[in-house]
Design a protein around this motif. Structure first.
Motif, PDB file in Angstrom:
ATOM      1  N   HIS A  30      -0.686  -1.926   1.497  1.00 58.72           N
ATOM      2  CA  HIS A  30       0.352  -1.862   0.481  1.00 58.72           C
ATOM      3  C   HIS A  30      -0.102  -1.633  -0.965  1.00 58.72           C
ATOM      4  CE1 HIS A  30       3.405  -4.448   2.926  1.00 58.72           C
ATOM      5  NE2 HIS A  30       2.314  -4.678   3.604  1.00 58.72           N
ATOM      6  N   GLU A  31       1.254  -1.643  -1.775  1.00 54.37           N
ATOM      7  CA  GLU A  31       0.628  -1.472  -3.348  1.00 54.37           C
ATOM      8  C   GLU A  31       1.637  -2.670  -3.909  1.00 54.37           C
ATOM      9  OE1 GLU A  31      -0.417   2.213  -5.151  1.00 54.37           O
ATOM     10  OE2 GLU A  31       1.340   3.023  -3.967  1.00 54.37           O
ATOM     11  N   GLU A  34       5.302   2.486  -1.602  1.00 56.53           N
ATOM     12  CA  GLU A  34       4.005   2.053  -1.989  1.00 56.53           C
ATOM     13  C   GLU A  34       3.292   3.129  -1.271  1.00 56.53           C
ATOM     14  OE1 GLU A  34       3.613  -2.026  -0.333  1.00 56.53           O
ATOM     15  OE2 GLU A  34       5.428  -2.602  -1.557  1.00 56.53           O
TER      16      GLU A  34
END
Ligand SMILES: [Zn+2]
Length: 401
Positions: free
Chosen positions: A229-230, A87
């Protein structure tokens, strides 16, 4: 016939050996590649994470903690990047903040590669790139890891069939009697940094890292922790802040402020029964406001097509473009009307959100002794201008030293 069989066996062995050498060199290079973090005068000191867990000494998890301390005493925050090394906006946003934040009051601690082990390899069969490259204002090309969601099996192996998450020796007055703090997860989750909090001092390398973070927050009395995050565009918790219940009102304030500069973000409460995650365990086992940020990342989702460095950087994917046309875009939880979701936008969202979290924390705590002031992000209007400029430029390298 026998001779023929021997020749073909030798050819097969030679081809296998050649492939093993080529891939071995590639794995070894990736394993040992060190990213160049440019330390500016804004970084006042750094230390190793083993200060908060001596069992990390000599392991891949003994990463650097960068300290941006203002001249005036105040509160403190901790920014975690690279929890999931596939990410990249979370990792890169932490690096941008490390290189750009000018702190005049309080302390900002930044760990851009909290799961260093995950950065040193890729997920098998995912076809993801190994590295990302960005060109800075000065024309320098800087190289960064694109890694795996989980720690490298070289560092802890084999995975159990079932991972039993526990809170180890940690206790907390915040956890009501009878609440189950253990959880069974699939075996590979034992290498997921964000399922291993609050951590175990002498556990796997992933658990040791989590233990050090929890201990560091408690020892340094850090006021706010944010984990970057992703997530896949089709994942519902997207373009969102996930907040522990103690941090919900702060997160709501962040959302309202960001709305005012057209940065739309949602607030999701941290589920009490989902154990091992930063927004749950760091909220339960420390006094910090525990928050996590998600931003949509097409190079991570299951709908994606051909995956390479360009996709990780531009977020432009024909499969997601097709998915967005179905049912008026309702298959996706990001606005994919532009047909892309570039890393500059994803990083800009993270940096703007963290900068506003600091302002909202100062407002919420309402105590000058616990304030953090970042000089280049003094108010929401400045944050909005920064966000707009970074999205418009669509060139992350301009924000790297
Ligand atoms: Zn993640």
């Amino acid at each position: 016939m026998k001779k023929k069989g021997l020749i073909s066996t030798c050819i097969i062995l030679a081809v296998a050996l050649t492939l093993a050498i080529i891939t071995g060199i590639s794995f070894s290079k990736k394993r040992n590649f060190v990213e160049d973090i440019v330390i500016g005068s804004n970084v006042t000191s750094q230390f190793k994470l083993d200060e908060y867990n001596e069992k990390l000494k000599g392991t891949v998890g003994d990463v650097d903690v960068y300290v941006l301390k203002g001249e005036e005493e105040g509160g403190s925050i901790l920014i975690l990047g690279g929890t999931h090394a596939n990410e990249p906006a979370g990792h890169m946003a932490a690096i941008v903040m490390l290189e750009q934040f000018q702190v005049s009051k309080g302390t900002v601690y930044i760990i851009p590669n909290i799961c260093q082990s995950g950065l040193t390899h890729n997920d098998p069969l995912e076809g993801t790139p190994q590295y990302l490259h960005f060109t800075t204002k000065n024309g320098d090309v800087r190289t960064f890891h694109f890694g795996s969601r989980a720690s490298n099996p070289i560092d802890q192996w084999p995975d159990p069939d079932t991972y039993l998450h526990t809170s180890g020796d940690w206790t907390s007055s915040k956890i009501k009697e009878g609440v189950n703090t253990t959880q069974t997860l699939s075996g590979s989750e034992v290498r997921n940094q964000n399922r291993c909090y609050p951590g175990i001092q002498d556990g796997t390398v992933t658990e040791r890292v989590s233990y050090a973070v929890t201990n560091m927050i408690n020892q340094l009395k850090i006021d706010l922790i944010v984990d970057l995050h992703e997530s896949s565009p089709e994942y519902a918790v997207n373009n969102a802040i996930v907040a522990h219940e103690d941090a919900l009102s702060l997160a709501a304030d962040v959302k309202l402020e960001l709305d005012s500069v057209d940065l739309s973000i949602r607030v999701e409460p941290s589920p009490a029964k989902l154990r091992g995650l930063t927004h749950r365990e760091l909220g339960d086992y420390t006094d910090a406001y525990a928050l996590l940020c998600e931003v949509g990342n097409p190079s991570q989702g299951r709908f994606r097509g051909y995956t390479d460095e360009a996709l990780a950087i531009t977020g432009e994917d024909p499969c997601y473009q097709a998915a967005y046309k179905i049912n008026g875009g309702t298959l996706l939880y990001v606005d994919y009307s532009s047909g892309n979701f570039p890393i500059a936008l994803r990083v800009a969202r993270h940096v703007a959100t963290v900068a506003q979290m600091v302002l909202s924390m100062n407002f919420e705590v309402d105590d000058p002794a616990r304030e953090v002031i970042i000089d280049n992000f003094p108010d929401i209007d400045t944050i909005g201008e920064f966000y707009e400029e970074m999205v418009e430029a669509d060139d992350l390298g301009l924000w790297l030293n």
